[in-house]
Design a protein around this motif. Structure first.
Motif, PDB file in Angstrom:
ATOM      1  N   LYS A  25       0.812  -1.221   0.000  1.00 46.82           N
ATOM      2  CA  LYS A  25       0.000   0.000   0.000  1.00 46.82           C
ATOM      3  C   LYS A  25       0.848   1.276   0.000  1.00 46.82           C
ATOM      4  CE  LYS A  25      -4.022   1.907   2.314  1.00 46.82           C
ATOM      5  NZ  LYS A  25      -4.992   1.722   3.386  1.00 46.82           N
ATOM      6  N   LEU A  26       1.903   1.293   0.782  1.00 43.79           N
ATOM      7  CA  LEU A  26       2.735   2.492   0.882  1.00 43.79           C
ATOM      8  C   LEU A  26       3.708   2.665  -0.277  1.00 43.79           C
ATOM      9  CD1 LEU A  26       3.489   2.472   4.712  1.00 43.79           C
ATOM     10  CD2 LEU A  26       1.833   3.876   3.458  1.00 43.79           C
ATOM     11  N   ARG A  27       3.745   1.713  -1.212  1.00 45.20           N
ATOM     12  CA  ARG A  27       4.668   1.804  -2.344  1.00 45.20           C
ATOM     13  C   ARG A  27       3.953   2.088  -3.669  1.00 45.20           C
ATOM     14  NH1 ARG A  27       9.983   0.369  -1.293  1.00 45.20           N
ATOM     15  NH2 ARG A  27      10.250   1.740  -3.079  1.00 45.20           N
ATOM     16  N   LYS A  28       2.667   2.354  -3.616  1.00 50.28           N
ATOM     17  CA  LYS A  28       1.930   2.697  -4.843  1.00 50.28           C
ATOM     18  C   LYS A  28       2.401   4.047  -5.362  1.00 50.28           C
ATOM     19  CE  LYS A  28      -2.016  -0.024  -3.535  1.00 50.28           C
ATOM     20  NZ  LYS A  28      -2.427  -0.963  -4.510  1.00 50.28           N
ATOM     21  N   SER A  29       2.376   4.217  -6.667  1.00 51.37           N
ATOM     22  CA  SER A  29       2.826   5.484  -7.254  1.00 51.37           C
ATOM     23  C   SER A  29       1.716   6.524  -7.191  1.00 51.37           C
ATOM     24  CB  SER A  29       3.274   5.271  -8.702  1.00 51.37           C
ATOM     25  OG  SER A  29       2.185   4.865  -9.496  1.00 51.37           O
ATOM     26  N   THR A  30       2.119   7.784  -7.205  1.00 48.01           N
ATOM     27  CA  THR A  30       1.137   8.862  -7.133  1.00 48.01           C
ATOM     28  C   THR A  30       1.002   9.631  -8.442  1.00 48.01           C
ATOM     29  OG1 THR A  30       2.811  10.352  -6.254  1.00 48.01           O
ATOM     30  CG2 THR A  30       1.435   9.195  -4.648  1.00 48.01           C
ATOM     31  N   ARG A  31       2.075   9.674  -9.255  1.00 50.08           N
ATOM     32  CA  ARG A  31       2.043  10.476 -10.482  1.00 50.08           C
ATOM     33  C   ARG A  31       2.276   9.704 -11.760  1.00 50.08           C
ATOM     34  NH1 ARG A  31       5.372  15.957 -10.634  1.00 50.08           N
ATOM     35  NH2 ARG A  31       4.145  16.454 -12.446  1.00 50.08           N
ATOM     36  N   TYR A  41       3.027  -0.468 -13.390  1.00 55.04           N
ATOM     37  CA  TYR A  41       3.746  -0.691 -12.136  1.00 55.04           C
ATOM     38  C   TYR A  41       4.254   0.638 -11.607  1.00 55.04           C
ATOM     39  CZ  TYR A  41       3.765  -5.543 -13.654  1.00 55.04           C
ATOM     40  OH  TYR A  41       3.380  -6.796 -14.072  1.00 55.04           O
ATOM     41  N   PRO A  42       4.391   0.763 -10.274  1.00 56.58           N
ATOM     42  CA  PRO A  42       4.963   1.990  -9.719  1.00 56.58           C
ATOM     43  C   PRO A  42       6.478   2.019  -9.993  1.00 56.58           C
ATOM     44  CG  PRO A  42       4.276   0.481  -7.960  1.00 56.58           C
ATOM     45  CD  PRO A  42       3.931  -0.161  -9.248  1.00 56.58           C
ATOM     46  N   PRO A  43       6.964   3.048 -10.665  1.00 56.28           N
ATOM     47  CA  PRO A  43       8.374   3.089 -11.051  1.00 56.28           C
ATOM     48  C   PRO A  43       9.354   2.901  -9.904  1.00 56.28           C
ATOM     49  CG  PRO A  43       7.159   4.807 -12.202  1.00 56.28           C
ATOM     50  CD  PRO A  43       6.226   4.203 -11.189  1.00 56.28           C
ATOM     51  N   TYR A  45       8.969   1.507  -6.956  1.00 59.18           N
ATOM     52  CA  TYR A  45       8.918   0.168  -6.368  1.00 59.18           C
ATOM     53  C   TYR A  45       9.518  -0.858  -7.328  1.00 59.18           C
ATOM     54  CZ  TYR A  45       7.310  -3.877  -3.767  1.00 59.18           C
ATOM     55  OH  TYR A  45       7.260  -5.058  -3.058  1.00 59.18           O
ATOM     56  N   LEU A  46       9.271  -0.704  -8.610  1.00 57.22           N
ATOM     57  CA  LEU A  46       9.866  -1.603  -9.595  1.00 57.22           C
ATOM     58  C   LEU A  46      11.391  -1.541  -9.501  1.00 57.22           C
ATOM     59  CD1 LEU A  46       9.202  -3.509 -12.044  1.00 57.22           C
ATOM     60  CD2 LEU A  46       9.674  -1.530 -13.465  1.00 57.22           C
ATOM     61  N   ILE A  47      11.932  -0.342  -9.410  1.00 56.42           N
ATOM     62  CA  ILE A  47      13.385  -0.174  -9.283  1.00 56.42           C
ATOM     63  C   ILE A  47      13.881  -0.787  -7.975  1.00 56.42           C
ATOM     64  CG2 ILE A  47      15.211   1.551  -8.967  1.00 56.42           C
ATOM     65  CD1 ILE A  47      13.626   3.307 -11.019  1.00 56.42           C
ATOM     66  N   ALA A  48      13.146  -0.606  -6.892  1.00 53.56           N
ATOM     67  CA  ALA A  48      13.556  -1.146  -5.597  1.00 53.56           C
ATOM     68  C   ALA A  48      13.644  -2.673  -5.629  1.00 53.56           C
ATOM     69  CB  ALA A  48      12.594  -0.689  -4.505  1.00 53.56           C
ATOM     70  N   ASP A  63      16.644   6.900  -0.994  1.00 53.77           N
ATOM     71  CA  ASP A  63      17.978   6.975  -1.597  1.00 53.77           C
ATOM     72  C   ASP A  63      17.988   7.528  -3.020  1.00 53.77           C
ATOM     73  OD1 ASP A  63      19.099   5.976   0.713  1.00 53.77           O
ATOM     74  OD2 ASP A  63      19.143   3.908  -0.017  1.00 53.77           O
ATOM     75  N   TYR A  64      16.811   7.720  -3.603  1.00 53.64           N
ATOM     76  CA  TYR A  64      16.729   8.244  -4.968  1.00 53.64           C
ATOM     77  C   TYR A  64      15.376   8.911  -5.159  1.00 53.64           C
ATOM     78  CZ  TYR A  64      14.049   4.016  -5.923  1.00 53.64           C
ATOM     79  OH  TYR A  64      13.109   3.025  -5.898  1.00 53.64           O
ATOM     80  N   ASN A  65      15.278   9.678  -6.227  1.00 51.71           N
ATOM     81  CA  ASN A  65      14.064  10.453  -6.479  1.00 51.71           C
ATOM     82  C   ASN A  65      13.135   9.758  -7.459  1.00 51.71           C
ATOM     83  OD1 ASN A  65      14.878  12.716  -4.896  1.00 51.71           O
ATOM     84  ND2 ASN A  65      16.313  13.222  -6.519  1.00 51.71           N
ATOM     85  N   GLY A  66      11.861   9.985  -7.250  1.00 51.14           N
ATOM     86  CA  GLY A  66      10.874   9.575  -8.235  1.00 51.14           C
ATOM     87  C   GLY A  66      10.849  10.629  -9.338  1.00 51.14           C
TER      88      GLY A  66
END
Length: 92
Positions: A25-31, A41-43, A45-48, A63-66
């Motif tokens: 739930k807390l890793r869903k993308s917003t934009r 997929y949320p970018p 979270y996919l990278i993580a 550690d990095y920006n969306g």
């Protein structure tokens, strides 16, 4: 910073894992979303998840920006990024 050792194959495998296990739930993308085989997929979270496959450690979202950083990283690896309305994003 996103690890340079994450390759397209890691991202594709991460998408398969997320497809099976879902997005916390807390890793869903917003934009933005990244499209993989027609699914969104949320970018970040996919990278993580891909970072865990590539390095053995899941990178923290702190550690990095969306947005520009994540989207550019994914586009360079051949993925399509869309906004939440489905419009393809072509710039960082």
């Amino acid at each position: 910073m996103i690890p340079k050792r994450i390759f397209r194959a890691h991202l594709l495998e991460a998408a398969r894992i997320i497809g099976r296990e879902g997005v916390p739930k807390l890793r869903k993308s917003t934009r933005y979303d990244v499209l993989v085989s027609g699914k969104k997929y949320p970018p970040k979270y996919l990278i993580a998840v891909a970072s865990k496959l590539a390095t053995g450690k899941m990178i923290s979202s702190q550690d990095y920006n969306g947005g520009a950083e994540s989207n550019s990283f994914l586009r360079i690896r051949g993925f399509t990024i869309t906004d939440k309305y489905g419009k393809i994003i072509t710039t960082p």
